[in-house]
Motif scaffolding. Sequence first.
Motif, PDB file in Angstrom:
ATOM      1  N   SER A   1       0.191   4.771   6.710  1.00 36.77           N
ATOM      2  CA  SER A   1      -0.154   4.330   5.388  1.00 36.77           C
ATOM      3  C   SER A   1      -1.804   4.012   5.325  1.00 36.77           C
ATOM      4  O   SER A   1      -2.282   4.200   5.982  1.00 36.77           O
ATOM      5  CB  SER A   1       0.657   2.961   5.330  1.00 36.77           C
ATOM      6  OG  SER A   1      -0.107   1.928   6.273  1.00 36.77           O
ATOM      7  N   LYS A   2      -1.941   3.350   3.971  1.00 38.08           N
ATOM      8  CA  LYS A   2      -3.375   3.138   3.791  1.00 38.08           C
ATOM      9  C   LYS A   2      -4.071   2.035   4.689  1.00 38.08           C
ATOM     10  O   LYS A   2      -5.035   1.815   4.757  1.00 38.08           O
ATOM     11  CB  LYS A   2      -3.594   2.881   2.278  1.00 38.08           C
ATOM     12  CG  LYS A   2      -3.282   3.848   1.374  1.00 38.08           C
ATOM     13  CD  LYS A   2      -4.263   5.181   1.317  1.00 38.08           C
ATOM     14  CE  LYS A   2      -3.939   6.012   0.253  1.00 38.08           C
ATOM     15  NZ  LYS A   2      -4.904   7.285   0.379  1.00 38.08           N
ATOM     16  N   ARG A   3      -3.027   1.517   5.416  1.00 40.89           N
ATOM     17  CA  ARG A   3      -3.640   0.254   6.242  1.00 40.89           C
ATOM     18  C   ARG A   3      -3.763   0.910   7.593  1.00 40.89           C
ATOM     19  O   ARG A   3      -3.833  -0.213   8.658  1.00 40.89           O
ATOM     20  CB  ARG A   3      -2.606  -0.909   6.289  1.00 40.89           C
ATOM     21  CG  ARG A   3      -2.432  -1.482   5.084  1.00 40.89           C
ATOM     22  CD  ARG A   3      -1.503  -2.659   5.170  1.00 40.89           C
ATOM     23  NE  ARG A   3      -1.389  -3.378   3.884  1.00 40.89           N
ATOM     24  CZ  ARG A   3      -2.158  -4.695   3.767  1.00 40.89           C
ATOM     25  NH1 ARG A   3      -3.059  -5.016   4.262  1.00 40.89           N
ATOM     26  NH2 ARG A   3      -2.048  -5.155   2.521  1.00 40.89           N
TER      27      ARG A   3
ATOM     28  N   VAL B   1       0.844  -1.298  -0.122  1.00 40.99           N
ATOM     29  CA  VAL B   1       0.035  -0.041   0.145  1.00 40.99           C
ATOM     30  C   VAL B   1       0.839   1.397   0.065  1.00 40.99           C
ATOM     31  O   VAL B   1       1.969   1.166   0.325  1.00 40.99           O
ATOM     32  CB  VAL B   1      -0.964   0.156   0.989  1.00 40.99           C
ATOM     33  CG1 VAL B   1      -1.936  -1.059   1.064  1.00 40.99           C
ATOM     34  CG2 VAL B   1      -0.354   0.002   2.434  1.00 40.99           C
TER      35      VAL B   1
END
Length: 515
Positions: free
Chosen positions: A472-474, A441
């Motif tokens: 991050s996108k997580r 990601v």
Amino acid sequence: MAPKLHQQLSGKYFIEAFSQEKNELLVVFGDGPDGDTLTHPFFIKATFRPDFSCLSFPEKFDRARRNSVNLFNEFKNQRIERVRVCLNERALRFDCDSGAVLVFKLFGNRSNIVGFSNQGNVTSLFNNRLIADQNIQLGALDRPLEQDYEAFLQSDRQLKSLFPTFGKLVNAVLKKRLAGIPDPLQQWQVVQNLLAEMEQGHYYIYDVDMVPTFSLIALPEAGEGVHYDDPLEGLNQFYYRQVRLNGIDKEKGEIVRVIKKRIVQTENYLENTFEKLVRLEEGVKNEEIGHILMANLHQIPPRTEQVELYDFYRDQPIKIKLKKDWSPQKNAEGYYRKSKNEKIELDRLNDSIMHRQGELEKLQRQLEEINEIDMLRALRTYIKNEQLLTGKVHTADEVELFKKVEFMGFTILIGRNAKNNDLLTKQYAFKEDLWLHARDVSGSHVVIKYQPGKNFPEPVIERAAEIAAYHSKRKSDSLCPVIVTPKKYVRKPKGMPDGAVVLDKEKVVLVVPKP
């Protein structure tokens, strides 16, 4: 110096110029042409080292039989007609009655001696490595400038453009004397007073940061100096004091100047950043504008680019810019989004101020500790241990460029966006550092700075991985896989987009995203 040299050399002949060391040239003048008995010789010794450039005037000089080379032979037996300083330039020119000119270009570490023919073409150089000097135009060394009050006002009171030869010392004195004087006429009078002081014919040598400094003005704040009425005598003593500097004084003076420069830069950053923080905190917040718009949706005409509404926070009208293609509610949402960035910016500025204050305290401590050191070996050990002259002295810039976390004595740097990630990985991360990134990601590059002789503890790696997962996108996942690898295994082939890299080796850890 130029009038004094004119008095000494007008009517004398150029006898020879020779070099016995690559950074020194001795020029000999006499009462008659070479071949006659050398009477009343006058010597100019030019010392052009990378760290020190100076002219001195020894009373006698014995030329070595070996390792000596003649230079500027085209001037042999030429009679000196005039010596003068080039207008508004740090250069002396020796005009011969044939029309040839010898120029001493005193430009710090680019100092050189240049010979010109009577047509104004360059015929020879002392330092041939300064290739640009081969194309110098003799006429360009004189720079006529308007230096009156009107020019001062037209230049927006920029004295460096009016008086380009003042140099760091004079500019620093001027800055101090002009502080707190807003009136331009009074400022100009201060400048005129300083010019008059420089023309009085007094010359001083002070020890500034343990290094001899030659000055045309008195500097009481620099302590007790030595005063001379003859510029040539003053320059001789300045030269002798420079070459007599012992190792500890020279190296201590150099590192003290480096630290003081960093202190000034840090203080300026703190002042500017604090002013920016105050403006942000005291100005109208984007969140407040969003609230005002939401409270007055019915009063906002469609497709308008600006609206005046009642500011219930300050009990006064406020003009708000709008995007005409957006509805009032969508404009309010836009200001709410900006408010999130505003809060991030406030947090970043506060974080930067805190770390820069810590850096300032560290620099001040280092300055005090260096002043106490009296052994050269101890000084060099201290400089090495504190990493004062290594490429790792990025602390002040890192705080500004990257987010920063200190954990268990290790520094963790976090990229802010794609371009910033590239900057962190390519320029500020060394091959021994540890590099982390959330797997599969987009997100921030995270770097743990290496410490000599220490392994990366598992808790430090885990903490950095949590940060990488959060940025991050997580960030909302319960568990996030994070890549961990030494920086030496991270490559960025040409043509890849910002923030994208290729990994030659990696391992993955699972962590819970945490800020």
